[in-house]
Design a protein around this motif. Structure first.
Motif, PDB file in Angstrom:
ATOM      1  N   LYS A  48      39.738  51.329  51.065  1.00  0.00           N
ATOM      2  CA  LYS A  48      40.179  50.521  52.211  1.00  0.00           C
ATOM      3  C   LYS A  48      41.691  50.577  52.373  1.00  0.00           C
ATOM      4  N   LEU A  49      42.417  50.461  51.263  1.00  0.00           N
ATOM      5  CA  LEU A  49      43.884  50.529  51.322  1.00  0.00           C
ATOM      6  C   LEU A  49      44.361  51.903  51.785  1.00  0.00           C
ATOM      7  N   GLN A  50      43.703  52.940  51.305  1.00  0.00           N
ATOM      8  CA  GLN A  50      44.064  54.295  51.697  1.00  0.00           C
ATOM      9  C   GLN A  50      43.818  54.514  53.191  1.00  0.00           C
ATOM     10  N   LYS A  51      42.685  54.016  53.701  1.00  0.00           N
ATOM     11  CA  LYS A  51      42.393  54.154  55.128  1.00  0.00           C
ATOM     12  C   LYS A  51      43.398  53.373  55.975  1.00  0.00           C
ATOM     13  N   ALA A  52      43.781  52.183  55.502  1.00  0.00           N
ATOM     14  CA  ALA A  52      44.777  51.388  56.226  1.00  0.00           C
ATOM     15  C   ALA A  52      46.109  52.124  56.270  1.00  0.00           C
ATOM     16  N   HIS A  53      46.481  52.737  55.156  1.00  0.00           N
ATOM     17  CA  HIS A  53      47.736  53.498  55.108  1.00  0.00           C
ATOM     18  C   HIS A  53      47.680  54.705  56.046  1.00  0.00           C
ATOM     19  N   GLU A  54      46.553  55.425  56.052  1.00  0.00           N
ATOM     20  CA  GLU A  54      46.401  56.582  56.934  1.00  0.00           C
ATOM     21  C   GLU A  54      46.469  56.167  58.403  1.00  0.00           C
ATOM     22  N   ASP A  55      45.861  55.020  58.740  1.00  0.00           N
ATOM     23  CA  ASP A  55      45.929  54.517  60.113  1.00  0.00           C
ATOM     24  C   ASP A  55      47.357  54.183  60.505  1.00  0.00           C
ATOM     25  N   LYS A  56      48.100  53.580  59.588  1.00  0.00           N
ATOM     26  CA  LYS A  56      49.491  53.222  59.861  1.00  0.00           C
ATOM     27  C   LYS A  56      50.334  54.476  60.082  1.00  0.00           C
ATOM     28  N   VAL A  57      50.151  55.490  59.246  1.00  0.00           N
ATOM     29  CA  VAL A  57      50.893  56.743  59.381  1.00  0.00           C
ATOM     30  C   VAL A  57      50.530  57.440  60.695  1.00  0.00           C
ATOM     31  N   ALA A  58      49.251  57.445  61.049  1.00  0.00           N
ATOM     32  CA  ALA A  58      48.818  58.066  62.303  1.00  0.00           C
ATOM     33  C   ALA A  58      49.444  57.363  63.508  1.00  0.00           C
ATOM     34  N   LYS A  59      49.521  56.036  63.459  1.00  0.00           N
ATOM     35  CA  LYS A  59      50.127  55.271  64.549  1.00  0.00           C
ATOM     36  C   LYS A  59      51.620  55.585  64.660  1.00  0.00           C
ATOM     37  N   GLU A  60      52.302  55.689  63.512  1.00  0.00           N
ATOM     38  CA  GLU A  60      53.730  56.030  63.515  1.00  0.00           C
ATOM     39  C   GLU A  60      53.946  57.428  64.087  1.00  0.00           C
ATOM     40  N   ASN A  61      53.088  58.382  63.724  1.00  0.00           N
ATOM     41  CA  ASN A  61      53.206  59.743  64.253  1.00  0.00           C
ATOM     42  C   ASN A  61      52.990  59.768  65.761  1.00  0.00           C
ATOM     43  N   LEU A  62      52.046  58.964  66.255  1.00  0.00           N
ATOM     44  CA  LEU A  62      51.787  58.891  67.690  1.00  0.00           C
ATOM     45  C   LEU A  62      52.999  58.317  68.424  1.00  0.00           C
ATOM     46  N   GLU A  63      53.585  57.258  67.876  1.00  0.00           N
ATOM     47  CA  GLU A  63      54.775  56.660  68.501  1.00  0.00           C
ATOM     48  C   GLU A  63      55.939  57.644  68.514  1.00  0.00           C
ATOM     49  N   ALA A  64      56.133  58.378  67.412  1.00  0.00           N
ATOM     50  CA  ALA A  64      57.209  59.371  67.343  1.00  0.00           C
ATOM     51  C   ALA A  64      56.990  60.477  68.367  1.00  0.00           C
ATOM     52  N   ALA A  65      55.736  60.905  68.530  1.00  0.00           N
ATOM     53  CA  ALA A  65      55.422  61.951  69.505  1.00  0.00           C
ATOM     54  C   ALA A  65      55.685  61.472  70.929  1.00  0.00           C
ATOM     55  N   LYS A  66      55.335  60.211  71.232  1.00  0.00           N
ATOM     56  CA  LYS A  66      55.594  59.665  72.571  1.00  0.00           C
ATOM     57  C   LYS A  66      57.094  59.587  72.849  1.00  0.00           C
ATOM     58  N   LYS A  67      57.870  59.180  71.850  1.00  0.00           N
ATOM     59  CA  LYS A  67      59.320  59.087  72.005  1.00  0.00           C
ATOM     60  C   LYS A  67      59.919  60.476  72.228  1.00  0.00           C
ATOM     61  N   PHE A  68      59.456  61.464  71.447  1.00  0.00           N
ATOM     62  CA  PHE A  68      59.959  62.828  71.595  1.00  0.00           C
ATOM     63  C   PHE A  68      59.565  63.406  72.948  1.00  0.00           C
ATOM     64  N   LYS A  69      58.379  63.028  73.453  1.00  0.00           N
ATOM     65  CA  LYS A  69      57.938  63.491  74.773  1.00  0.00           C
ATOM     66  C   LYS A  69      58.906  63.020  75.850  1.00  0.00           C
ATOM     67  N   GLU A  70      59.274  61.734  75.808  1.00  0.00           N
ATOM     68  CA  GLU A  70      60.202  61.201  76.804  1.00  0.00           C
ATOM     69  C   GLU A  70      61.541  61.926  76.745  1.00  0.00           C
ATOM     70  N   GLU A  71      61.994  62.215  75.533  1.00  0.00           N
ATOM     71  CA  GLU A  71      63.268  62.904  75.358  1.00  0.00           C
ATOM     72  C   GLU A  71      63.183  64.346  75.843  1.00  0.00           C
ATOM     73  N   LEU A  72      62.079  65.029  75.528  1.00  0.00           N
ATOM     74  CA  LEU A  72      61.922  66.438  75.864  1.00  0.00           C
ATOM     75  C   LEU A  72      61.782  66.654  77.369  1.00  0.00           C
TER      76      LEU A  72
END
Length: 148
Positions: A48-72
């Motif tokens: 459960k902890l590992q899945k929660a961590h993976e979800d958090k990392v996936a959400k951070e990657n999605l936010e970073a990609a959206k930010k980079f999209k706006e910049e690009l």
């Protein structure tokens, strides 16, 4: 016996899945090959902890990609190509050349395989090139092709 899979097992399930298998299969196949662990309360909690961590990392990657999209999407890349009589181009502009130009002009490392260009660019002018930054995020990079 309930087992949590550590790796994907072809006919059984995916990594992180909890499956019910026979005791012999678990002891003789899954445990020795490090394909799974017994589903104890501690291991279930770790999962459960590992899945929660993976979800958090996936959400951070999605936010970073959206930010980079706006910049690009506010930037543009200029690529030069040889042109003959009547505006006919010699050769074409491929994703490799666009990637190199983006690195030189903007300082961005954009993988050429992530650019979704159906056919190489063969004419002068401006072209919008889709760049897949994340499975859910696709940016449009403005590429200006001019005469060399």
């Amino acid at each position: 016996m309930k087992v949590i899979l550590i790796e994907d097992v072809k006919s059984l399930g995916k990594k992180g899945q909890m499956v019910n298998v026979s005791n012999g299969y678990a002891r003789n196949m899954l445990f020795p090959k490090k394909l799974g662990v017994e589903a104890t309360p501690k291991n279930i909690n770790d999962l459960k902890l590992q899945k929660a961590h993976e979800d958090k990392v996936a959400k951070e990657n999605l936010e970073a990609a959206k930010k980079f999209k706006e910049e690009l999407e506010t930037k543009q890349v200029t690529v030069s190509i040889k042109v003959g009589e009547n505006g006919r181009t010699f050769g074409s502009v491929s994703t490799k050349e666009i990637s190199e130009a983006a690195k030189a002009q903007l300082g961005y490392e954009i993988d050429k395989k992530k650019m979704q260009l159906a056919n190489p660019i063969r004419e002068l002018g401006t072209t919008m090139v889709p760049v897949k930054l994340h499975p859910q995020v696709t940016a449009e990079l403005k590429v200006v092709v001019k005469e060399a």
